[in-house]
Design a protein around this motif. Structure first.
Motif, short mmCIF file in Angstrom:
data_model
loop_
_atom_site.label_atom_id
_atom_site.label_comp_id
_atom_site.label_asym_id
_atom_site.label_seq_id
_atom_site.Cartn_x
_atom_site.Cartn_y
_atom_site.Cartn_z
N ALA A 117 -19.12 -1.46 -4.72
CA ALA A 117 -18.29 -0.29 -5.06
C ALA A 117 -17.19 -0.09 -4.02
O ALA A 117 -16.03 0.21 -4.35
CB ALA A 117 -19.15 0.96 -5.16
N THR A 118 -17.53 -0.29 -2.74
CA THR A 118 -16.52 -0.17 -1.68
C THR A 118 -15.50 -1.29 -1.78
O THR A 118 -14.30 -1.07 -1.59
CB THR A 118 -17.20 -0.17 -0.30
N VAL A 119 -15.96 -2.49 -2.09
CA VAL A 119 -15.05 -3.61 -2.28
C VAL A 119 -14.06 -3.30 -3.40
O VAL A 119 -12.84 -3.53 -3.26
CB VAL A 119 -15.83 -4.91 -2.59
N ALA A 120 -14.57 -2.78 -4.50
CA ALA A 120 -13.69 -2.46 -5.64
C ALA A 120 -12.67 -1.39 -5.27
O ALA A 120 -11.49 -1.48 -5.66
CB ALA A 120 -14.54 -2.00 -6.83
N ARG A 121 -13.10 -0.39 -4.52
CA ARG A 121 -12.17 0.67 -4.11
C ARG A 121 -11.13 0.13 -3.14
O ARG A 121 -9.95 0.49 -3.21
CB ARG A 121 -12.96 1.82 -3.47
N ALA A 122 -11.55 -0.75 -2.23
CA ALA A 122 -10.61 -1.36 -1.30
C ALA A 122 -9.56 -2.18 -2.06
O ALA A 122 -8.36 -2.12 -1.76
CB ALA A 122 -11.35 -2.25 -0.31
N ALA A 123 -10.02 -2.94 -3.04
CA ALA A 123 -9.09 -3.76 -3.83
C ALA A 123 -8.06 -2.87 -4.53
O ALA A 123 -6.87 -3.18 -4.58
CB ALA A 123 -9.87 -4.58 -4.85
N GLN A 124 -8.52 -1.76 -5.07
CA GLN A 124 -7.62 -0.84 -5.78
C GLN A 124 -6.57 -0.27 -4.82
O GLN A 124 -5.38 -0.22 -5.14
CB GLN A 124 -8.43 0.28 -6.41
N ARG A 125 -7.01 0.16 -3.64
CA ARG A 125 -6.07 0.75 -2.67
C ARG A 125 -5.07 -0.29 -2.15
O ARG A 125 -3.88 0.00 -1.96
CB ARG A 125 -6.85 1.33 -1.50
N ILE A 126 -5.55 -1.50 -1.92
CA ILE A 126 -4.65 -2.55 -1.42
C ILE A 126 -3.62 -2.90 -2.47
O ILE A 126 -2.41 -3.04 -2.18
CB ILE A 126 -5.47 -3.79 -1.01
N ALA A 127 -4.05 -3.04 -3.72
CA ALA A 127 -3.12 -3.35 -4.81
C ALA A 127 -2.10 -2.23 -4.98
O ALA A 127 -0.90 -2.48 -5.21
CB ALA A 127 -3.90 -3.58 -6.10
N GLU A 128 -2.55 -0.99 -4.88
CA GLU A 128 -1.67 0.17 -4.97
C GLU A 128 -0.58 0.11 -3.90
O GLU A 128 0.59 0.37 -4.17
CB GLU A 128 -2.55 1.42 -4.79
N HIS A 129 -0.97 -0.25 -2.69
CA HIS A 129 -0.01 -0.32 -1.57
C HIS A 129 0.97 -1.48 -1.77
O HIS A 129 2.18 -1.33 -1.55
CB HIS A 129 -0.77 -0.50 -0.26
N ALA A 130 0.46 -2.62 -2.20
CA ALA A 130 1.33 -3.78 -2.43
C ALA A 130 2.36 -3.48 -3.50
O ALA A 130 3.54 -3.85 -3.39
CB ALA A 130 0.49 -4.99 -2.82
N ALA A 131 1.94 -2.78 -4.56
CA ALA A 131 2.86 -2.45 -5.64
C ALA A 131 3.89 -1.42 -5.20
O ALA A 131 5.09 -1.54 -5.51
CB ALA A 131 2.07 -1.93 -6.85
N ALA A 132 3.45 -0.42 -4.45
CA ALA A 132 4.36 0.65 -4.03
C ALA A 132 5.48 0.13 -3.14
O ALA A 132 6.59 0.66 -3.16
CB ALA A 132 3.57 1.73 -3.29
N HIS A 133 5.19 -0.93 -2.37
CA HIS A 133 6.18 -1.45 -1.42
C HIS A 133 6.73 -2.82 -1.83
O HIS A 133 7.48 -3.42 -1.06
CB HIS A 133 5.56 -1.52 -0.02
N ASP A 134 6.36 -3.27 -3.02
CA ASP A 134 6.86 -4.54 -3.53
C ASP A 134 6.70 -5.64 -2.49
O ASP A 134 7.64 -6.39 -2.18
CB ASP A 134 8.34 -4.40 -3.94
N LEU A 135 5.51 -5.76 -1.93
CA LEU A 135 5.26 -6.72 -0.85
C LEU A 135 5.21 -8.14 -1.40
O LEU A 135 4.49 -8.42 -2.36
CB LEU A 135 3.93 -6.40 -0.16
N PRO A 136 5.94 -9.06 -0.79
CA PRO A 136 5.88 -10.45 -1.26
C PRO A 136 4.55 -11.13 -0.95
O PRO A 136 4.13 -12.05 -1.64
CB PRO A 136 7.03 -11.13 -0.51
N ARG A 137 3.87 -10.64 0.13
CA ARG A 137 2.62 -11.28 0.52
C ARG A 137 1.77 -10.28 1.29
O ARG A 137 2.29 -9.44 2.03
CB ARG A 137 2.89 -12.49 1.43
N ILE A 138 0.46 -10.36 1.09
CA ILE A 138 -0.48 -9.64 1.94
C ILE A 138 -1.52 -10.63 2.43
O ILE A 138 -1.83 -11.62 1.76
CB ILE A 138 -1.15 -8.46 1.21
N ASP A 139 -2.06 -10.34 3.61
CA ASP A 139 -3.06 -11.22 4.22
C ASP A 139 -4.39 -10.47 4.33
O ASP A 139 -4.43 -9.36 4.87
CB ASP A 139 -2.61 -11.67 5.61
N LEU A 140 -5.43 -11.08 3.84
CA LEU A 140 -6.78 -10.53 3.97
C LEU A 140 -7.53 -11.30 5.05
O LEU A 140 -7.42 -12.53 5.15
CB LEU A 140 -7.56 -10.67 2.65
N VAL A 141 -8.30 -10.57 5.85
CA VAL A 141 -9.17 -11.19 6.85
C VAL A 141 -10.58 -10.65 6.65
O VAL A 141 -10.81 -9.44 6.76
CB VAL A 141 -8.70 -10.90 8.29
#
Length: 491
Positions: A117-141
């Motif tokens: 459930a936390t993974v799913a919420r993290a994915a949602q928030r990250i995608a939201e941020h990438a879309a809001a800022h039109d990011l060409p790339r994000i890095d996960l660690v």
């Protein structure tokens, strides 16, 4: 040389004491009544955290006005790297670990593993941020603890979840992924699962010999090197999955032996890290007038620079060279590039960079969580905002230094002093000055041997050369840093 990454009107940066006492972060404006004893305990915890920040680090927590910074033209920079703490426990008990052995013991309150459930919420928030800022790339660690404590079938689940969410919300954003591990749990099955998911592997090791790794032991005190070496040899047979090796500098070990022994594992890159330390907890061997860490690193640099065949990349040296040449870098340990990393703990709380845990209890905490806050809200947290101000966040000592574009004040946690915060020169200031000037001189000499003799003799070209400026002997306040304790900076 590249200009500082700031914009608009510089913020006031007094070097004297703050003329007014910091406000009580737990006070209720406009009321003298005591807090309700039945109030939400989470609010009490948040107030306690604000108080810790204010007491330990007045800069930035009581002295940075984020709204004023925004009005002065300092725009927030979106998060581009997301560290997912998929596991909060580790199978090793390294004696110098900043997560378990230093000032912050918050890991004790974290769930052992991040839930789906936390993974799913993290994915949602990250995608939201990438879309809001039109990011060409994000890095996960993927990080821990030890992230490979997860079963092979579950290792890629967080990355798959983020990629799925990003593909839907921000289809033009590319997602890269790495996992940082101690290497002891690397197996063919885990490597196969990671490779299939396009997740590269970075390994932490203190050198390529057992003697280099005596502090990397398990919970029974048994050495972990043999298992890590076995994992690294297996990883070396999968170069497409191999991200590199991170190694903390140990003055007790011979630098050339350490470097050469790491090469036996064929790392595509080596990250040489200064030990996490600060003015309240100085690093081993720290003495006025001495530069033991520069001495250690320069021994490796000379071997690497004059090797004839480049057997690996050494990130620290390459970053310094790039900064000397005015090229952009992505490092937060040098230069003035705005911080752009967020950490998601196993319970879904949003924190700043893990390295801050070396400073004081709760130093990385923000009081934010995936369920209640977006990453855009994190951008206005004073702890992160301060690390996006470039030159304006630095001590006066650093702002006046001719190496500031390269050094950038040093790694943020290394600037800390209890009761003052993070607005001092790096505790490694003298080492960084010597290291940067030596590398600048080497680059300048290499340039002289390759460019036309007439250009090399042109005094105008020499005078305008930022590498030559950095290679020159220090003058004024910067010259005193290697031999004297930098002055206290109250603001």
């Amino acid at each position: 040389m590249r200009r500082a990454v700031t914009s608009g009107t510089p913020l006031p940066a007094p070097d004297g004491p703050d003329p007014t006492p910091p406000p009580d972060p737990t006070a209720h404006p406009g009321s003298s009544e005591r807090p309700d004893p039945h109030a939400d305990p989470r609010a009490d915890a948040a107030a306690a955290q604000r108080l810790r920040h204010a007491l330990h680090a007045p800069w930035p927590y009581t002295r940075l006005d984020v709204a004023a910074a925004r009005a002065a033209g300092h725009r927030p920079h979106p998060i581009r790297q997301f560290v997912l703490k998929t596991r909060s426990r580790c199978n090793l008990a390294c004696t110098y670990c900043y997560v378990y052995e230093m000032a912050d013991q918050g890991w004790r309150d974290q769930p052992p593993a991040m839930t789906p459930a936390t993974v799913a919420r993290a994915a949602q928030r990250i995608a939201e941020h990438a879309a809001a800022h039109d990011l060409p790339r994000i890095d996960l660690v993927l990080h821990g603890g030890e992230p490979l404590l997860s079963a092979p079938a579950r290792l890629a689940a967080p990355v798959d979840a983020v990629r799925t969410a990003v593909a839907e919300a921000a289809p033009s954003t590319r997602v890269t992924a790495t996992v940082q591990t101690n290497g002891t749990l690397l197996t063919r099955g885990r490597l196969t699962a990671l490779a299939a998911a396009g997740i590269r592997v970075g390994v932490s090791l203190d050198g390529g010999l057992p003697a280099h790794n005596t502090r990397r032991v398990d919970h029974a005190g048994r050495p972990g090197f043999a298992s890590a070496a076995r994992g690294l040899r297996l990883l070396a047979r999968h170069p497409q999955s191999y991200a590199g090796v991170l190694c903390v500098v140990d003055l007790d070990q011979d630098p050339i032996e350490t470097y050469e022994s790491l090469l036996a594992f064929a790392p595509p890159s080596v990250g040489l890290l200064l030990p996490l330390a600060n003015w309240s907890t100085p690093p081993p061997g720290h003495r006025p007038g001495r530069t033991p860490y520069a001495d250690w690193l320069l021994a490796v640099f000379e071997r690497w620079w004059h090797d004839g065949v480049r057997r690996t990349r050494i990130r620290l040296f390459e970053e310094i060279i790039a900064l000397l040449l005015g090229l952009p870098t992505t490092t937060e340990t040098l230069g003035l590039t705005p911080a752009a990393t967020a950490v998601i703990e196993t319970d879904g709380s949003i924190e700043q960079a893990d390295s801050l845990k070396s400073a004081y209890e709760g130093a990385a905490a923000t009081g934010m969580a995936l369920d209640t806050h977006s990453f855009d809200q994190l951008l206005d947290h004073p702890g992160l905002a301060a690390r996006q101000l470039g030159r304006d966040a630095l001590a006066g000592w650093c702002r006046a230094c001719e190496l500031v574009e390269v050094c950038g004040g040093g790694h943020y946690p290394h600037r800390y002093r209890a009761g003052e915060g993070f607005r001092r020169p790096s505790v490694y200031c003298a080492d960084l000055q010597r290291l940067i000037r030596h590398i600048a001189a080497a680059v300048q000499q290499a340039a002289r041997t390759t460019r036309p003799a007439a250009e090399a003799a042109d005094p105008v070209a020499e005078a305008a050369d930022p590498v030559a400026d950095a290679a020159a002997p220090a003058a004024g306040p910067a010259a005193e840093a290697p031999d004297a304790h930098p002055p206290a900076v109250a603001s």
